[in-house]
Design a protein around this motif. Structure first.
Motif, short mmCIF file in Angstrom:
data_model
loop_
_atom_site.label_atom_id
_atom_site.label_comp_id
_atom_site.label_asym_id
_atom_site.label_seq_id
_atom_site.Cartn_x
_atom_site.Cartn_y
_atom_site.Cartn_z
N VAL A 52 0.98 -1.35 0.08
CA VAL A 52 0.05 -0.05 -0.12
C VAL A 52 1.05 1.30 0.02
CG1 VAL A 52 -1.74 1.47 1.43
CG2 VAL A 52 -1.91 -1.07 1.25
N LEU A 53 1.94 1.25 0.72
CA LEU A 53 2.84 2.32 0.93
C LEU A 53 3.44 2.66 -0.33
CD1 LEU A 53 3.66 4.44 2.70
CD2 LEU A 53 5.81 3.05 3.43
N SER A 54 3.97 1.52 -1.10
CA SER A 54 4.69 1.68 -2.49
C SER A 54 3.70 2.37 -3.23
CB SER A 54 5.20 0.55 -2.84
OG SER A 54 4.02 -0.34 -3.05
N MET A 55 2.49 1.90 -3.37
CA MET A 55 1.17 2.35 -4.17
C MET A 55 0.76 3.93 -3.96
SD MET A 55 -1.13 -0.77 -5.02
CE MET A 55 -1.83 -0.19 -6.21
N LEU A 56 0.95 4.24 -2.78
CA LEU A 56 0.51 5.74 -2.24
C LEU A 56 1.80 6.68 -2.62
CD1 LEU A 56 -1.33 4.85 0.98
CD2 LEU A 56 -2.42 5.95 -1.01
N GLU A 57 2.81 6.11 -3.21
CA GLU A 57 3.90 7.12 -3.35
C GLU A 57 3.68 7.79 -4.69
OE1 GLU A 57 7.31 4.71 -3.87
OE2 GLU A 57 7.63 4.45 -1.66
N ARG A 58 2.39 7.18 -5.50
CA ARG A 58 2.17 7.97 -6.62
C ARG A 58 0.51 7.94 -6.65
NH1 ARG A 58 5.15 9.38 -11.08
NH2 ARG A 58 2.94 10.43 -11.56
N PRO A 59 -0.09 8.62 -5.83
CA PRO A 59 -1.61 8.54 -5.53
C PRO A 59 -2.12 8.90 -6.92
CG PRO A 59 -0.62 10.80 -4.47
CD PRO A 59 0.40 9.83 -5.16
N ASP A 60 -1.87 9.66 -7.66
CA ASP A 60 -2.35 10.03 -9.22
C ASP A 60 -2.38 8.79 -10.09
OD1 ASP A 60 0.53 9.74 -9.35
OD2 ASP A 60 0.46 11.27 -10.99
N ARG A 61 -1.64 7.85 -10.00
CA ARG A 61 -1.52 6.52 -10.58
C ARG A 61 -2.38 5.67 -10.13
NH1 ARG A 61 4.72 5.36 -11.83
NH2 ARG A 61 5.38 7.23 -13.24
N LEU A 62 -2.43 5.56 -8.78
CA LEU A 62 -3.38 4.75 -8.15
C LEU A 62 -4.81 5.14 -8.21
CD1 LEU A 62 -3.96 2.48 -5.91
CD2 LEU A 62 -3.66 4.04 -4.03
N LEU A 145 -1.62 7.41 -19.78
CA LEU A 145 -2.51 8.31 -20.53
C LEU A 145 -3.29 9.38 -19.83
CD1 LEU A 145 -3.01 9.64 -23.24
CD2 LEU A 145 -4.69 7.65 -23.74
N VAL A 146 -4.15 8.66 -18.87
CA VAL A 146 -4.88 9.30 -18.05
C VAL A 146 -4.19 10.47 -17.05
CG1 VAL A 146 -6.51 9.16 -16.19
CG2 VAL A 146 -6.84 7.59 -18.09
N ASN A 147 -3.27 9.96 -16.60
CA ASN A 147 -2.31 10.67 -15.89
C ASN A 147 -1.74 12.13 -16.51
OD1 ASN A 147 -1.27 8.20 -13.67
ND2 ASN A 147 -2.92 9.26 -13.56
N PHE A 148 -1.16 11.57 -17.79
CA PHE A 148 -0.64 12.53 -18.55
C PHE A 148 -1.53 13.85 -18.97
CE2 PHE A 148 0.36 14.65 -22.72
CZ PHE A 148 1.56 14.90 -22.55
N LEU A 149 -2.93 13.39 -19.06
CA LEU A 149 -3.83 14.30 -19.67
C LEU A 149 -4.26 15.23 -18.39
CD1 LEU A 149 -6.09 12.39 -22.24
CD2 LEU A 149 -4.25 13.99 -22.69
N SER A 150 -4.79 14.24 -17.06
CA SER A 150 -5.08 15.01 -16.07
C SER A 150 -3.95 15.91 -15.43
CB SER A 150 -5.56 14.31 -15.03
OG SER A 150 -4.37 13.40 -14.68
N ASN A 151 -2.85 15.55 -15.14
CA ASN A 151 -1.65 16.43 -14.88
C ASN A 151 -1.38 17.61 -15.73
OD1 ASN A 151 -1.37 14.83 -12.72
ND2 ASN A 151 0.34 13.70 -13.64
#
Length: 425
Positions: A52-62, A145-151
């Protein structure tokens, strides 16, 4: 879907609602999990916590992964529900599917699972991380792709997505965490932690022994008088001075005096050679800073001086430690301090030289502490004059009757607190 039976479609719809509930609960569970407990569990090599901690390092991807999966499942469920409704209800099927599916998704796939996840985030986040970890690899191109557009949209509004997601607490926020710990931290330990946090707000002036109360001995006295004072003193370290405290010589340790006495060398000259150098502390030094300075300089006692170098008081290491753990005492006593005497009418006889912070702590008062340090100083500042006896004044919720004035200062007062509205009910 014409070749698929209604029963199969219905089972597929139920399955999709369950999957939607899993995605919804994982979103809430992942985002509401206690990060500090999670880091602690990860240090204890808890596999689920590490995932969980490793996934929360990038909350946008999660979030991108969870929302992609949730939206795909909900759209498929909507399509199946529409087909089923058209078969069963004909032309009214679209309306039935819209309102019916909305109700089922809201109750079974949104509110209920998210509420459960908010209440028990670890029960949801740890097992769901087993599923989300491989899904992140499978759907990575879509997530990227989703993160690229949202960011990119966020950057248009001046918002940058940083990889550094470490959460830092201010002292006030940390104080709230300690308060909210409840039974997890014993009350006594809570008080000590809060006292440590308060050290930065308290200066040496607030806890020092005032100049007028410093116990010291004049080395210009006859040796018989001086030696008798040194032998009979109850203090471990004693200040020696010439004529006045301003001409301080240094501190002598009772252990050194006893050693000289045992050797038969207990004379004024040998005593002066055993005097330890003075250690000075600038007024206004916060207690947390001074505690570290005591440790760094291997000192336990110092004289507080103002900007002109005049001695204002004396501070010891024990004084600072008492701010953390409370007063040191060899016997447990519930009696009030010698400076305070409770009267039958509910008022208090108070020594006006008492420290305001001590009064506030002992009696749970809220006298102002941003000005003078003693009650006498507060009264003189308020009246802007040295008052006569039997004058009364009110400072905030406190009525103060001056009982004794001597040596250009208020010696004793009677204090009565104004009843609060809660007491009047």
């Amino acid at each position: 879907m014409n070749d698929i039976s209604n029963g199969a479609l219905l089972w597929a719809l139920f399955g999709l609602i369950i999957i939607s509930a899993m995605f919804s609960s994982s979103e809430t569970g992942m985002m509401s999990i206690n990060r500090y407990r999670l880091r602690h569990q990860a240090k204890q090599k808890h596999k689920g916590a590490r995932r969980v901690l490793s996934m929360l390092e990038r909350p946008d991807r999660l979030l991108g992964l969870i929302l992609i999966g949730n939206n795909l499942v909900n759209i498929m469920a909507s399509s199946i529900a529409t087909v089923l409704s058209l078969r069963v209800f004909g032309d009214y099927g679209i309306a039935v599917a819209t309102f019916g599916l909305t109700f089922f998704l809201l109750i079974f796939a949104e509110v209920t699972p998210k509420t459960f996840a908010a209440l028990y985030p670890e029960r949801v986040a740890f097992p769901m991380s087993v599923l989300l970890k491989p899904l992140m690899v499978v759907f990575y191109p879509a997530v990227w792709l989703v993160n690229f557009l949202s960011n990119g949209l966020l950057r248009l509004f001046g918002i940058k997505n940083s990889d550094d997601n470490d959460e830092h607490l201010s002292s006030e926020e940390l104080r709230s965490v300690v308060h909210d710990a409840g039974k997890m931290i014993p009350r006594r330990h809570q008080d000590m932690l809060l006292s440590i946090l308060d050290l930065e707000k308290v200066t040496v002036e607030d806890i020092m022994v005032p100049r007028s109360e410093i116990i010291g001995f004049d080395v210009n006295e006859e040796w018989k008088v001086l030696s008798r004072q040194l032998i009979s003193t109850s203090h471990t370290k004693v200040l020696l001075y010439r004529d006045t405290v301003d001409d301080a010589v240094g501190f002598v340790h009772s252990r050194d005096a006893l050693r000289l006495l045992a050797k038969g060398e207990f004379e004024k000259e040998s005593m002066l050679r055993a005097v330890r150098p003075l250690y000075y502390i600038p007024e206004g030094t916060p207690l947390n800073v001074q505690l570290l300075k005591f440790q760094r300089n291997k000192e336990r006692i110092g004289l507080v001086v103002d900007e002109y170098g005049d001695i204002q008081g004396l501070v010891t290491l024990e004084d600072i430690l008492e701010e953390i753990v409370g007063d040191f005492t060899t016997t447990v006593s519930m009696a009030p301090s010698e400076e305070i005497e409770l009267q039958d009418d509910g008022s208090y006889l108070v020594d006006a030289t008492a420290n305001i912070r001590d009064l506030n702590k002992e009696l749970n008062w809220s006298l102002p502490t941003d000005g003078p340090k003693t009650l006498n100083g507060l009264i003189l500042e308020y009246l802007e004059d040295i008052p006569d006896s039997h004058i009364s004044l009110r400072i905030g919720d406190y009525t103060i009757e001056i009982l004794e004035v001597a040596d250009n200062m208020v010696k004793q007062v009677r204090m009565l607190t104004r009843p609060s509205k809660k007491r009047l009910l």
